[in-house]
Design a protein around this motif. Sequence first.
Motif, PDB file in Angstrom:
ATOM      1  N   GLY A 179       0.777  -1.236   0.000  1.00 33.22           N
ATOM      2  CA  GLY A 179       0.000   0.000   0.000  1.00 33.22           C
ATOM      3  C   GLY A 179       0.806   1.282   0.000  1.00 33.22           C
ATOM      4  N   GLY A 180       2.121   1.175   0.070  1.00 33.47           N
ATOM      5  CA  GLY A 180       2.929   2.385   0.067  1.00 33.47           C
ATOM      6  C   GLY A 180       2.898   3.081  -1.279  1.00 33.47           C
ATOM      7  N   GLY A 181       3.457   4.284  -1.308  1.00 36.48           N
ATOM      8  CA  GLY A 181       3.506   5.030  -2.557  1.00 36.48           C
ATOM      9  C   GLY A 181       3.898   6.467  -2.314  1.00 36.48           C
ATOM     10  N   LEU A 182       3.767   7.251  -3.370  1.00 41.29           N
ATOM     11  CA  LEU A 182       4.086   8.673  -3.324  1.00 41.29           C
ATOM     12  C   LEU A 182       2.787   9.462  -3.201  1.00 41.29           C
ATOM     13  CD1 LEU A 182       6.001  11.122  -3.715  1.00 41.29           C
ATOM     14  CD2 LEU A 182       5.670  10.822  -6.187  1.00 41.29           C
ATOM     15  N   GLY A 217      -2.385  14.434   1.816  1.00 42.79           N
ATOM     16  CA  GLY A 217      -3.040  13.293   1.181  1.00 42.79           C
ATOM     17  C   GLY A 217      -3.179  12.107   2.111  1.00 42.79           C
ATOM     18  N   PHE A 218      -3.591  10.980   1.532  1.00 41.85           N
ATOM     19  CA  PHE A 218      -3.824   9.797   2.354  1.00 41.85           C
ATOM     20  C   PHE A 218      -3.358   8.550   1.618  1.00 41.85           C
ATOM     21  CE2 PHE A 218      -7.385   8.121  -0.054  1.00 41.85           C
ATOM     22  CZ  PHE A 218      -7.890   9.243  -0.686  1.00 41.85           C
ATOM     23  N   LEU A 219      -3.087   7.538   2.420  1.00 38.42           N
ATOM     24  CA  LEU A 219      -2.754   6.206   1.923  1.00 38.42           C
ATOM     25  C   LEU A 219      -3.306   5.189   2.913  1.00 38.42           C
ATOM     26  CD1 LEU A 219       1.027   6.425   0.863  1.00 38.42           C
ATOM     27  CD2 LEU A 219      -0.912   6.012  -0.663  1.00 38.42           C
ATOM     28  N   ARG A 220      -3.526   3.981   2.427  1.00 36.86           N
ATOM     29  CA  ARG A 220      -3.906   2.893   3.325  1.00 36.86           C
ATOM     30  C   ARG A 220      -2.929   1.751   3.144  1.00 36.86           C
ATOM     31  NH1 ARG A 220      -9.405  -0.712   3.737  1.00 36.86           N
ATOM     32  NH2 ARG A 220      -8.474  -1.775   1.963  1.00 36.86           N
ATOM     33  N   LEU A 221      -2.257   1.406   4.211  1.00 35.81           N
ATOM     34  CA  LEU A 221      -1.353   0.262   4.212  1.00 35.81           C
ATOM     35  C   LEU A 221      -2.105  -0.971   4.703  1.00 35.81           C
ATOM     36  CD1 LEU A 221       1.870   1.820   5.793  1.00 35.81           C
ATOM     37  CD2 LEU A 221       1.087   1.885   3.420  1.00 35.81           C
ATOM     38  N   SER A 222      -1.729  -2.113   4.168  1.00 31.58           N
ATOM     39  CA  SER A 222      -2.325  -3.377   4.592  1.00 31.58           C
ATOM     40  C   SER A 222      -1.230  -4.355   4.975  1.00 31.58           C
ATOM     41  CB  SER A 222      -3.181  -3.964   3.472  1.00 31.58           C
ATOM     42  OG  SER A 222      -4.301  -3.146   3.204  1.00 31.58           O
ATOM     43  N   CYS A 223      -1.528  -5.159   5.964  1.00 28.45           N
ATOM     44  CA  CYS A 223      -0.615  -6.222   6.393  1.00 28.45           C
ATOM     45  C   CYS A 223      -1.414  -7.519   6.455  1.00 28.45           C
ATOM     46  CB  CYS A 223      -0.016  -5.891   7.749  1.00 28.45           C
ATOM     47  SG  CYS A 223       1.101  -7.157   8.399  1.00 28.45           S
ATOM     48  N   GLN A 231       8.152  -7.537   5.008  1.00 25.23           N
ATOM     49  CA  GLN A 231       9.051  -6.634   4.294  1.00 25.23           C
ATOM     50  C   GLN A 231       8.468  -5.230   4.381  1.00 25.23           C
ATOM     51  OE1 GLN A 231       6.491  -7.807   2.899  1.00 25.23           O
ATOM     52  NE2 GLN A 231       5.861  -6.332   1.355  1.00 25.23           N
ATOM     53  N   GLY A 232       9.235  -4.236   4.155  1.00 27.35           N
ATOM     54  CA  GLY A 232       8.744  -2.878   4.275  1.00 27.35           C
ATOM     55  C   GLY A 232       8.020  -2.410   3.027  1.00 27.35           C
ATOM     56  N   THR A 233       7.235  -1.370   3.210  1.00 30.62           N
ATOM     57  CA  THR A 233       6.607  -0.693   2.078  1.00 30.62           C
ATOM     58  C   THR A 233       6.898   0.797   2.230  1.00 30.62           C
ATOM     59  OG1 THR A 233       4.542  -0.395   0.832  1.00 30.62           O
ATOM     60  CG2 THR A 233       4.333  -0.493   3.233  1.00 30.62           C
ATOM     61  N   LEU A 234       7.373   1.398   1.137  1.00 35.02           N
ATOM     62  CA  LEU A 234       7.860   2.772   1.203  1.00 35.02           C
ATOM     63  C   LEU A 234       6.719   3.768   1.042  1.00 35.02           C
ATOM     64  CD1 LEU A 234      10.197   4.834   1.239  1.00 35.02           C
ATOM     65  CD2 LEU A 234      10.393   4.505  -1.235  1.00 35.02           C
TER      66      LEU A 234
END
Length: 125
Positions: free
Chosen positions: A7-10, A15-21, A117-120
């Motif tokens: 779910g990472g990104g620029l 703004g907003f983002l949603r990360l998922s695990c 693993q990570g998400t940037l």
Amino acid sequence: VQLQASGGGLVQPGGFLRLSCVVSGVILDDYTIGWFRQAPGKEREFVSAYKWNGGSTYYADSVKGRFMISRDNAKNTVNLQMNDLKPEDTAVYYCAADSNLISSSIRYENQYDYWGQGTLVTVSS
């Protein structure tokens, strides 16, 4: 136990983002899922955590009121909704899991045995 973060990104400031695990290989009843982040040149720090049994949530002061952690039972997933993002939120975000954590230890990365693993996430105009 396997964890897959996505779910990472620029995104622009504000703004907003949603990360998922997504967690597999374990029944999550006794588990805590945590999110940590590591910015360039800095140590990894606690962001948020979700205690599966009971649904208690925990947040770092720096993200309280902007980030919200939640779970999706059907998908064995913990989501991190990140709103009003700031440049200082730029980091690699990691999810982690461990069982039978007590509340006082949830914010410490050395308490977690399992890591994805990570998400940037990059917040920049």
